[in-house]
Design an enzyme around this catalytic site. Structure first.
Site, mmCIF file in Angstrom:
data_model
loop_
_atom_site.group_PDB
_atom_site.id
_atom_site.type_symbol
_atom_site.label_atom_id
_atom_site.label_comp_id
_atom_site.label_asym_id
_atom_site.label_seq_id
_atom_site.Cartn_x
_atom_site.Cartn_y
_atom_site.Cartn_z
ATOM 1 N N HIS A 32 1.161 -4.352 9.306
ATOM 2 C CA HIS A 32 2.261 -4.101 9.320
ATOM 3 C C HIS A 32 2.628 -3.506 9.827
ATOM 4 O O HIS A 32 2.350 -3.094 11.070
ATOM 5 C CB HIS A 32 2.920 -2.908 8.010
ATOM 6 C CG HIS A 32 2.271 -3.261 6.460
ATOM 7 N ND1 HIS A 32 3.389 -4.589 6.334
ATOM 8 C CD2 HIS A 32 1.552 -2.838 5.522
ATOM 9 C CE1 HIS A 32 2.621 -4.313 4.573
ATOM 10 N NE2 HIS A 32 1.680 -3.977 4.508
ATOM 11 N N HIS A 38 0.978 -1.405 -0.370
ATOM 12 C CA HIS A 38 0.011 -0.242 -0.197
ATOM 13 C C HIS A 38 0.803 1.339 0.123
ATOM 14 O O HIS A 38 0.082 2.040 -0.953
ATOM 15 C CB HIS A 38 -1.124 0.394 1.718
ATOM 16 C CG HIS A 38 -2.163 -0.741 1.077
ATOM 17 N ND1 HIS A 38 -2.408 -2.238 1.115
ATOM 18 C CD2 HIS A 38 -2.919 -0.712 1.440
ATOM 19 C CE1 HIS A 38 -3.565 -2.298 1.275
ATOM 20 N NE2 HIS A 38 -4.289 -1.075 0.790
#
Length: 354
Positions: free
Chosen positions: A174, A112
């Site tokens: 993450h 992302h």
């Protein structure tokens, strides 16, 4: 790495407890940073206002997503939502999971953030140049207006990267070091794409060759790692094992689907320009269109892609799923580069003849 993971989990735990009222906002931001938005939103809008910039955005998205896939397989990054369950159960630290948490690929670097950084870094010079032109100043001048415009634009760029990064950390998909690495690599890749003028690759045969290279390189790496080092698809097994809700796992987040999307988009560029040559369309890069027509074309393009995105893919068969995904992403580019301009040009031609 153990220390990075432990401290990263503690940081995520702190974020989730402190900013719990902001959960919906973080989910919205994380959704906005999805790499697919580079193809569904940034590319069509940029292309309709400047085809060269639009193609550069597209290539930045493709190459950053492909490189991200390669790096994920090589670095074998853990994801917080499964790592904490495997290594920190006894410390009474539990991370919340959300509908966007259970990504199925390895965690490092963040896709992302990496794709967002690459695409926005590609757009920023064009945006600053457009604003400077609007205020009738040069981007190379050191006037107060020029410096202010460029400073504000790049500060917005940094702010977007920060909020997207924090949102990915907040939902436990993450670790902090993974989003930082993604941002740095994305920016460097964008600078390389701009310098090498990769966006000039538009003919069908070169596009097929590039798509073939991307596919073969990734598949050879996958097979090589599977036989020599480890199973790259182990992350999918971990996601299925530790995801709190099976509904959070989606096939279109798998590493192979991102590869299919990339090669489909690249082939779509070649097909689109072949159709333009066959039908003797006007050069899509011409600047004779009014800003109003470009705005209408952008709106229609985004609307068409949203309809295309709503078309479901066959989930009952993996091969059919990936084949349909490939065709869908070829059509994505054809719609933007060929179909929508054709519809509007035909409409304008008819109105002139009447």
């Amino acid at each position: 790495m153990e220390t990075l993971h432990v401290e990263g989990v503690k940081f995520i735990w702190y974020l989730q407890r402190t900013f719990a009222p902001w959960t919906k906002h973080f989910l919205l931001i994380s959704h906005g940073g999805d790499p697919r938005n580079s193809f569904l939103l940034y590319f069509p809008i940029a292309y309709n206002f400047n085809s060269a910039i639009g193609l550069m955005v597209l290539w930045s998205a493709v190459l950053s997503e492909w490189l991200n896939l390669i790096l994920k397989w090589m670095l074998r990054g853990e994801r917080p939502y499964w790592w904490v369950e495997e290594h920190m159960k006894e410390q009474n630290i539990h991370l919340k999971q959300y509908p966007l948490t259970c990504e199925t690929g390895p965690g490092s670097p963040s896709g992302h953030v990496m794709v967002t950084a690459s695409v926005l870094c590609t757009l920023m010079p064009a945006i600053t140049a457009k604003l400077c032109k609007l205020f009738r100043v040069s981007t190379s001048s050191l006037t107060l207006i020029s410096v202010t415009i460029q400073s504000v634009c790049w500060l917005i760029f940094i702010a977007i990267l920060v909020v997207v990064s924090v949102s990915r950390v907040f939902i436990a998909t993450h670790f902090p070091h993974q989003v930082i690495l993604g941002a740095l690599i994305g920016i460097l890749l964008s600078l390389l794409v701009q310098r090498e003028q990769v966006s000039k690759i538009t003919d069908l045969i070169p596009c097929i060759c590039v798509a073939f290279f991307l596919a073969v390189t990734a598949l050879f790496l996958y097979v090589g790692l599977s036989f020599v080092v480890f199973d790259p698809s182990l992350s999918i097994t971990k996601a299925q094992q530790w995801c709190a809700d099976p509904k959070y796992i989606h096939l279109d987040t798998t590493p192979f689907y991102s590869l299919v999307r990339d090669i489909g988009v690249v082939v779509g560029v070649g097909v689109s320009h072949l159709l333009i040559k066959i039908w003797s369309q006007e050069d899509p890069s011409n600047d004779s269109k009014s800003n109003f027509k470009r705005l209408i074309q952008s709106f229609l393009s985004v609307a068409c892609l949203q309809l295309l995105e709503q078309m479901g893919l066959p989930l009952w068969n993996r091969i059919l799923f990936y084949c349909a995904g490939f065709i869908k992403n070829v059509l994505l580019v054809v719609i933007i580069v060929f179909v929508v301009p054709s519809l509007l040009s035909n409409k304008s031609d008819k109105s002139k003849s009447d």
